[in-house]
Enzyme design. Sequence first.
Site, PDB file in Angstrom:
ATOM      1  N   PHE A 126       0.863  -1.175   0.000  1.00 37.23           N
ATOM      2  CA  PHE A 126       0.000   0.000   0.000  1.00 37.23           C
ATOM      3  C   PHE A 126       0.906   1.233   0.000  1.00 37.23           C
ATOM      4  O   PHE A 126       1.862   1.299   0.788  1.00 37.23           O
ATOM      5  CB  PHE A 126      -0.874  -0.051   1.254  1.00 37.23           C
ATOM      6  CG  PHE A 126      -1.986   0.947   1.274  1.00 37.23           C
ATOM      7  CD1 PHE A 126      -3.219   0.651   0.709  1.00 37.23           C
ATOM      8  CD2 PHE A 126      -1.807   2.191   1.869  1.00 37.23           C
ATOM      9  CE1 PHE A 126      -4.249   1.577   0.734  1.00 37.23           C
ATOM     10  CE2 PHE A 126      -2.834   3.122   1.890  1.00 37.23           C
ATOM     11  CZ  PHE A 126      -4.060   2.817   1.321  1.00 37.23           C
ATOM     12  N   ASP A 198       2.121  -5.074   8.833  1.00 34.42           N
ATOM     13  CA  ASP A 198       0.958  -4.211   8.689  1.00 34.42           C
ATOM     14  C   ASP A 198      -0.276  -5.125   8.607  1.00 34.42           C
ATOM     15  O   ASP A 198      -0.366  -5.968   7.710  1.00 34.42           O
ATOM     16  CB  ASP A 198       1.101  -3.356   7.420  1.00 34.42           C
ATOM     17  CG  ASP A 198      -0.063  -2.388   7.270  1.00 34.42           C
ATOM     18  OD1 ASP A 198      -1.197  -2.776   7.596  1.00 34.42           O
ATOM     19  OD2 ASP A 198       0.168  -1.253   6.814  1.00 34.42           O
ATOM     20  N   LYS A 224     -11.520  -0.688   8.895  1.00 37.89           N
ATOM     21  CA  LYS A 224     -11.843  -1.682   7.864  1.00 37.89           C
ATOM     22  C   LYS A 224     -12.661  -2.802   8.523  1.00 37.89           C
ATOM     23  O   LYS A 224     -13.802  -2.588   8.884  1.00 37.89           O
ATOM     24  CB  LYS A 224     -10.562  -2.160   7.200  1.00 37.89           C
ATOM     25  CG  LYS A 224      -9.907  -1.018   6.383  1.00 37.89           C
ATOM     26  CD  LYS A 224      -8.537  -1.320   5.838  1.00 37.89           C
ATOM     27  CE  LYS A 224      -8.022  -0.112   5.059  1.00 37.89           C
ATOM     28  NZ  LYS A 224      -6.598  -0.180   4.755  1.00 37.89           N
ATOM     29  N   ARG A 371     -12.241  -5.128  -6.585  1.00 39.72           N
ATOM     30  CA  ARG A 371     -12.058  -5.725  -5.253  1.00 39.72           C
ATOM     31  C   ARG A 371     -13.389  -5.942  -4.555  1.00 39.72           C
ATOM     32  O   ARG A 371     -14.223  -5.046  -4.510  1.00 39.72           O
ATOM     33  CB  ARG A 371     -11.244  -4.765  -4.376  1.00 39.72           C
ATOM     34  CG  ARG A 371      -9.800  -5.014  -4.340  1.00 39.72           C
ATOM     35  CD  ARG A 371      -9.074  -4.190  -3.296  1.00 39.72           C
ATOM     36  NE  ARG A 371      -9.788  -3.068  -2.694  1.00 39.72           N
ATOM     37  CZ  ARG A 371      -9.356  -2.413  -1.618  1.00 39.72           C
ATOM     38  NH1 ARG A 371      -8.239  -2.792  -1.025  1.00 39.72           N
ATOM     39  NH2 ARG A 371     -10.027  -1.392  -1.127  1.00 39.72           N
TER      40      ARG A 371
HETATM   41  C1  LIG Z   1      -5.814   0.997   4.705  1.00 40.92           C
HETATM   42  C2  LIG Z   1      -4.342   0.879   4.784  1.00 40.92           C
HETATM   43  C3  LIG Z   1      -3.567   1.906   5.320  1.00 40.92           C
HETATM   44  C4  LIG Z   1      -4.210   3.185   5.761  1.00 40.92           C
HETATM   45  O1  LIG Z   1      -3.364   4.056   6.402  1.00 40.92           O
HETATM   46  P1  LIG Z   1      -3.967   5.355   7.105  1.00 40.92           P
HETATM   47  O2  LIG Z   1      -2.852   5.966   7.809  1.00 40.92           O
HETATM   48  O3  LIG Z   1      -5.100   4.893   7.976  1.00 40.92           O
HETATM   49  O4  LIG Z   1      -4.541   6.230   6.011  1.00 40.92           O
HETATM   50  C5  LIG Z   1      -2.196   1.718   5.417  1.00 40.92           C
HETATM   51  N1  LIG Z   1      -1.622   0.569   5.011  1.00 40.92           N
HETATM   52  C6  LIG Z   1      -2.341  -0.449   4.479  1.00 40.92           C
HETATM   53  C7  LIG Z   1      -1.664  -1.709   4.056  1.00 40.92           C
HETATM   54  C8  LIG Z   1      -3.721  -0.320   4.346  1.00 40.92           C
HETATM   55  O5  LIG Z   1      -4.438  -1.302   3.809  1.00 40.92           O
END
Ligand SMILES: *Cc1c(COP(=O)(O)O)cnc(C)c1O
Length: 412
Positions: A126, A198, A224, A371
């Site tokens: 991400f 993560d 989520k 998705r």
């Molecule tokens: C949703 C998501 C984020 C979101 O980060 P924020 O700081 O809450 O905007 C970060 N990393 C991953 C892998 C995600 O899926």
Amino acid sequence: MTSITREECVALDAADPLAALRDEFFLPEGVIYLDGNSLGALPRSTPDRVADMIEREWGRDLIRSWNEAGWWDKPRTLGAKVAPLIGAGPDEVVVGDGTSTNLFKVVVAALRMSERNVVLGERGNFPTDLYITEGAATLTGAVHRRVDPDSAELSAALAEEDVAVLTLSHVDYRSGTLRNMPAITRLAHEHGALVVWDLCHSAGAVPMDLSDSDVDFAVGCTYKYLNGGPGAPAFLYAARRHHAAAQQPLSGWHGHARPFDFSSEYEPAAGVSRFLSGSQPIVADAALESGLDVWAKADMEQVRSKSLHMTDMFLAAAAEIDIETITPTEHARRGSQVALIAPEEGAGYPIVQALIARGVIGDFRDPDVMRFGFTPLYLRYVDVFDAARALVKVVTTDEWRQERFAQRAQVT
Ligand SMILES: *Cc1c(COP(=O)(O)O)cnc(C)c1O
């Protein structure tokens, strides 16, 4: 969908041990929500919980609520509620700030704990994870290298380079690929690296045990699968064995050993509280707490087996109309979402829009990935059946080619 009938889905729902939990959520009429992997649904208890927090705790009790309503300890009490979902001790998790910020804190803390200076990340992670890791590396004089963690590149890089920290997503946000947390953590440790996971797409989606897997640090978001509400504060896990040595860079007063001494010198708190920085969004904490209280009623193994059954059904429907997937077919490598490749270039976005017009909400991610997230707490087997039938219809009748589905919105 020749393999299962709608009647069979009705029977599966009747026998589903999680079925009653659906009533805990507000779900709009006529919508099949397959985007709980991006923004979880609203628990029915949340509006009253938030109103009570605002009217009683804030309105009437005012500043006394920092003590009396437990505001000061929210990062810890909420952390203890997240802990059982990720296999952590209640004293190893705090809730606060965002995933991006928490990732920065733990990556810098881990880099400071190592003599080495390579932080290894994943090429397709991400974007915020890549940007933050890059930023943390630059700040500390480390080098950020990226590999494909689902290939031999990962073990090669761990063997060849002096890796200080490995940062990976447990479930890939695009494909839904689930990584083998115990094996990868062990491999990284054998090569002398610390590991930061993560858990954004795996907390509340798959069972895991951070303690058993010997994980060093982890972060994850709560809006989520955990249904904490848009922008809800994130969680941060630090293994107990690292508490004394870890120094995070955003050393604010909430992470101080004795914040109400108002000392001019920083002294980190003894436990995981040292990862806190400043005051937290207490209104948002109230919404998150009501989401976590629903989770306290769920059995993660039941969630997992229902999730796999649902993603199996949806993958089978896609296969019938020859839509390719990038989601692994092996259960051991699959999270709780299905990612489909558009049947022709540029078709992904309009297909998702055509499905949304039919009340089936999924989302779209470049390049041409559709998705669909599966959230067993509030989805029924009939919903999956109906969503799959809508997908087949939208694709086989070319419904998605209508002009109105081509308009791109800001958030896809
Ligand atoms: C949703 C998501 C984020 C979101 O980060 P924020 O700081 O809450 O905007 C970060 N990393 C991953 C892998 C995600 O899926």
